[in-house]
Design a protein around this motif. Structure first.
Motif, short mmCIF file in Angstrom:
data_model
loop_
_atom_site.label_atom_id
_atom_site.label_comp_id
_atom_site.label_asym_id
_atom_site.label_seq_id
_atom_site.Cartn_x
_atom_site.Cartn_y
_atom_site.Cartn_z
N ASP A 111 -2.92 3.41 8.06
CA ASP A 111 -2.73 3.14 6.63
C ASP A 111 -3.29 4.25 5.77
OD1 ASP A 111 -3.30 -0.44 6.69
OD2 ASP A 111 -1.49 0.78 6.87
N SER A 139 2.78 13.44 -3.89
CA SER A 139 3.10 13.18 -5.30
C SER A 139 2.56 14.25 -6.22
CB SER A 139 2.57 11.81 -5.70
OG SER A 139 1.18 11.80 -5.54
N ILE A 176 2.92 4.38 -4.43
CA ILE A 176 1.90 5.29 -4.95
C ILE A 176 1.28 4.67 -6.19
CG2 ILE A 176 1.53 7.59 -5.85
CD1 ILE A 176 4.21 8.31 -4.51
N GLN A 181 0.82 -1.20 0.00
CA GLN A 181 0.00 0.00 0.00
C GLN A 181 0.85 1.25 0.00
OE1 GLN A 181 -2.42 -0.47 3.40
NE2 GLN A 181 -3.94 -1.71 2.35
N VAL A 203 -11.71 15.98 3.76
CA VAL A 203 -11.74 14.53 3.97
C VAL A 203 -12.20 14.29 5.40
CG1 VAL A 203 -10.38 12.44 4.14
CG2 VAL A 203 -9.99 14.00 2.28
N LYS A 225 -11.19 20.69 -0.94
CA LYS A 225 -11.81 19.43 -0.53
C LYS A 225 -11.67 19.22 0.97
CE LYS A 225 -12.13 16.30 -4.31
NZ LYS A 225 -11.81 17.05 -5.51
N MET A 246 -6.80 19.91 -1.31
CA MET A 246 -7.43 19.52 -0.05
C MET A 246 -7.12 20.56 1.01
SD MET A 246 -6.94 15.98 1.84
CE MET A 246 -7.06 15.92 3.58
N ILE A 274 -0.08 15.50 -7.18
CA ILE A 274 -1.34 15.48 -7.92
C ILE A 274 -2.24 16.53 -7.27
CG2 ILE A 274 -3.26 14.07 -8.72
CD1 ILE A 274 -1.63 11.62 -8.11
N PHE A 280 -4.93 18.07 -5.57
CA PHE A 280 -6.18 17.67 -4.96
C PHE A 280 -6.91 18.83 -4.33
CE2 PHE A 280 -6.40 13.35 -5.66
CZ PHE A 280 -5.19 12.73 -5.44
N LEU A 317 -8.46 10.60 -3.65
CA LEU A 317 -7.68 11.13 -2.54
C LEU A 317 -7.51 10.04 -1.48
CD1 LEU A 317 -6.39 13.73 -1.75
CD2 LEU A 317 -8.47 14.44 -0.68
N ASN A 320 1.18 10.17 1.06
CA ASN A 320 1.88 9.86 -0.20
C ASN A 320 1.17 10.49 -1.39
OD1 ASN A 320 3.74 8.39 1.18
ND2 ASN A 320 2.76 6.42 0.81
N ASN A 321 -0.18 10.41 -1.40
CA ASN A 321 -0.92 11.01 -2.51
C ASN A 321 -0.72 12.51 -2.57
OD1 ASN A 321 -1.94 8.61 -3.36
ND2 ASN A 321 -3.94 8.82 -2.39
N ARG A 336 -1.17 7.33 5.88
CA ARG A 336 0.07 7.22 5.09
C ARG A 336 -0.24 7.33 3.60
NH1 ARG A 336 1.40 2.82 8.67
NH2 ARG A 336 2.65 3.72 10.34
N GLN A 337 -1.34 6.67 3.19
CA GLN A 337 -1.75 6.74 1.79
C GLN A 337 -2.04 8.19 1.39
OE1 GLN A 337 -5.68 5.32 0.42
NE2 GLN A 337 -4.67 3.35 0.29
N LEU A 338 -2.74 8.89 2.29
CA LEU A 338 -3.09 10.30 2.03
C LEU A 338 -1.83 11.13 1.91
CD1 LEU A 338 -5.67 11.99 1.91
CD2 LEU A 338 -5.36 12.50 4.30
#
Lengths: 349, 316
Positions: free
Chosen positions: B192, B203, A62, A59, B140, B138, B209, B205, B207, A69, B199-200, B195-197
């Protein structure tokens, strides 16, 4: 990435760290037999640990091209449409349904508490019967799971309420659907009993076990469509003889999260019946729901049942979208119904 | 702390020759590398039969380590960053904005603590709808108690007490599509997702937010906190640090709610204990039951405002 943030048991975590595997990258290219040898655990357990670790490290990468999001999230607009198209479980008392804006909602955990004898178990049984009203009559057409911790579930009473419900449906049929197609299959009172799955628990460990098992039970019976889980009562086994209060808080908050997850995942309503206790607040004793302040946050909605003179009333104590309101109701031979007061004068609401 | 074998995948210069050279000096991971005397290592590398490759390898590892660090900043750069990037978002309630001199600040983790039914979820929903209505970006929303009510958000956005009869027009649809809600039911999933947020957002992109709301964090941590082990505290601290990192890097307002537990002498105190107290930047206490007449909100902790100031507010 740390090994301590993996959802594995504490003993395995301790063994991993003392063997020198403190980061996920050290687990990435390891074979299960090597890990089992190092940690002195069985190979199956090593395979499990490596599976969890690979999911977590996967996970981290990327996902190029993923525009979301947060994966798996919904926008508020979609949720609004879902909510508008979902049906509620009626309580058979129109005043109560009105303050609840339709009845008990799915995907939410509702806590109902009150003094003994106010009608909590009656309300629970009424909901277990009403959830089975078919969709043609405005109901959900689902099944019920009833977890009984006190032993107050009386089958004769359920039969009585089911008969009254079947009679009401028949009346509705003859009154309003005369012109439409032939009479739909009317439900026999006994078939109402068939659709209530009953669990009796006698200790708190059994209660926790049943709630853990419910996820498996519900996913096995997915086609069956359980739409309500009633726990009567959630507090009984946690009130007396619990020495370690910190443990009690942890168990209760864990249980609350599991029930929330069940409500959301399987799109059902969870109804928890609670008892009351005395609390010393500002110099006097007041009646509050049992299990204390930490449990007060476990439910999405809270309804308190109380006596107002000779009448039973329900009050919405906590809700994210409903205003605080109260309404009267009665418990009759046919179940929960609107209260018809004996007073001849018009009451000013 | 990665072993050198893993770095070979991304950086082929760190091949088995280089690793053997490092192993001969007792270096197996990048931490060992840092603890070693680098000038002595380079001297040994020059005496080797293939000095160029070894020196490149050493430089590569140094640059990998440095890229993982944050750059040093001086006060002027921090001030510029705070003036340009860290703006204030209104909460939607005028009295709270006046109390906080503008509202919620980007880069801060704000904690709302209060007893049951004091209005924490209402303040969160109002703040989210405010961001959505003014198209600031945005939001979240991580919801742990199924208490995110789209109906209530629609009420806030359309000023109507009964949204089912109002014409839900295009603007409400656009506004509500900028609020994204996800249900989280355990702390590991939350870590999780965070961490995903992160990384996104890193990178690049776009958003847009602006706000992250977690309602409520304490119900996720309560099942693991205590019981003689420190693992619960470690998870809580990890979550707090991740939130602060995301808030600072991506210039977000992070709002977290906490509940209260019984303390000494029957008084209520915030849950999550002493170690949590230092993690949020701003702590606001909501006291008393939420009513139409107003609820009291008090500053418990703030980086630059006096604590103890309080005001009444009402969420319309």
């Amino acid at each position: 990435m740390d090994v301590s943030s993996l959802p594995i048991s504490p003993s395995h975590r301790g063994k991993l760290i003392s063997a020198g595997y403190s980061s996920l990258s050290s687990l990435s290219s390891l074979s299960p037999s090597r890990l089992a040898l190092d940690l002195k655990i069985s190979e199956n357990e090593a395979v499990e640990i490596l599976k969890v670790a690979s999911v977590r490290s996967g996970q981290d990468k990327i996902e190029s091209g993923s525009r979301a999001l947060v994966n798996g999230a919904q926008t508020a607009w979609d949720m609004l449409h879902e909510e508008e198209s979902s049906k509620c479980i009626t309580t058979s008392c129109s005043n109560l349904d009105e303050i609840l804006s339709g009845g008990i909602h799915c995907k939410e955990v509702t806590e109902i508490g009150g003094v003994p004898g106010i009608g909590k178990t009656q309300l629970g049984i009424q909901l277990a019967v009403n959830v089975q009203i078919p969709a043609e009559y405005g109901g959900l057409g689902g099944k019920a799971v009833y977890i009984d911790t006190e032993g107050s579930f009386m089958v004769e009473r359920v039969l009585q309420i089911a008969e009254a419900c079947a009679q009401d449906m028949l009346e509705y049929n003859t009154l309003l659907r005369r012109d439409s197609q032939a009479c739909l299959v009317d439900k026999q009172p006994k078939s109402f009993l068939d659709n209530i799955f009953y669990f009796r628990v006698c200790t708190y460990t059994e209660q926790i076990a049943v709630i853990n098992y419910l996820e498996k039970f519900l996913s096995e019976h997915k086609d069956v469509g359980v739409k309500v889980v009633i726990v009567d009562s959630i507090t009984f086994h946690f009130r007396q003889d619990f020495e370690d209060m910190a443990l009690r808080t942890r168990l209760l908050s864990g249980m609350a999260l599991k029930l929330m997850k069940l409500a959301k995942k399987f799109n059902l309503a969870v109804v928890l019946l609670n008892q009351v206790t005395n609390k010393f607040v500002e110099g006097s004793f007041q009646l509050t729901l049992a299990l204390g302040d930490s449990w007060a946050h476990a439910a999405t909605n809270r309804i308190i049942l109380y006596w107002n003179g000779n009448e039973r009333h329900a009050f919405i104590d906590k809700s994210p979208s409903l205003p605080s309101a109260s309404s009267p109701y009665t418990v009759t031979g046919r179940g929960i119904r609107n209260s018809t007061s004996n007073c001849k004068r018009v009451k000013l609401m | 702390m990665a072993p050198l074998e893993d770095l070979e995948r991304d950086y082929p210069i760190i091949d088995s020759n280089f690793r053997m050279f490092c192993a001969s000096h007792g270096i197996f991971t990048d931490t060992d590398f840092l603890m070693h005397d680098l000038s002595a290592l380079e001297a040994f590398a020059r005496q080797d039969y293939a000095p160029q490759k070894l020196e490149h390898g050493i430089k590569q590892i140094l640059s990998i380590i440095e890229s993982g660090q944050r750059p040093w900043l001086n006060g002027l750069e921090l001030l510029e960053d705070s003036q340009l990037n860290k703006c204030t978002l209104s909460t939607g309630c005028e009295s709270i904005d006046i109390l906080l001199q503008g509202g919620l600040r980007a880069g801060h983790v704000t904690e709302l603590v209060g007893p049951s039914c004091s209005g924490k979820t209402q303040v969160c929903l109002k703040a989210a709808s405010h961001v959505a209505r003014n198209s600031l970006g945005k939001v979240v929303y991580f919801d742990t108690g199924n208490s995110f009510s789209p109906k209530r958000v629609a009420q806030f956005l359309s000023f109507s007490p009964d949204p089912s009869t109002t014409q839900l027009n295009k603007t409400v649809e656009r506004d509500m599509s900028s609020i994204v809600c996800h249900s989280v039911f355990d702390i590991f999933t939350l870590l999780d997702m965070l961490r995903q947020l992160r990384n996104n957002l890193r990178s690049q992109i776009s958003f847009q937010m602006r706000m992250l709301i977690i309602d409520s964090l304490s119900s996720l941590i309560a099942p693991v906190l205590g019981g003689g082990g420190v693992h619960g505290h470690a998870l809580m601290a990890t979550a707090g640090l991740l939130l602060k990192e995301i808030a600072h890097e991506s210039n977000l307002c992070v709002v977290v709610t906490n509940h209260m537990v019984a303390g000494e002498a029957g008084m209520l105190k915030p849950a999550l204990g002493e170690s949590w107290k230092s993690i949020p930047h701003v702590r606001l206490l909501l006291s008393g039951k939420y009513s139409a007449n107003g609820t009291r909100i008090k500053i418990l902790k703030h980086p630059y405002l006096a604590s103890g100031k309080s005001t009444d507010f009402v969420v319309i």
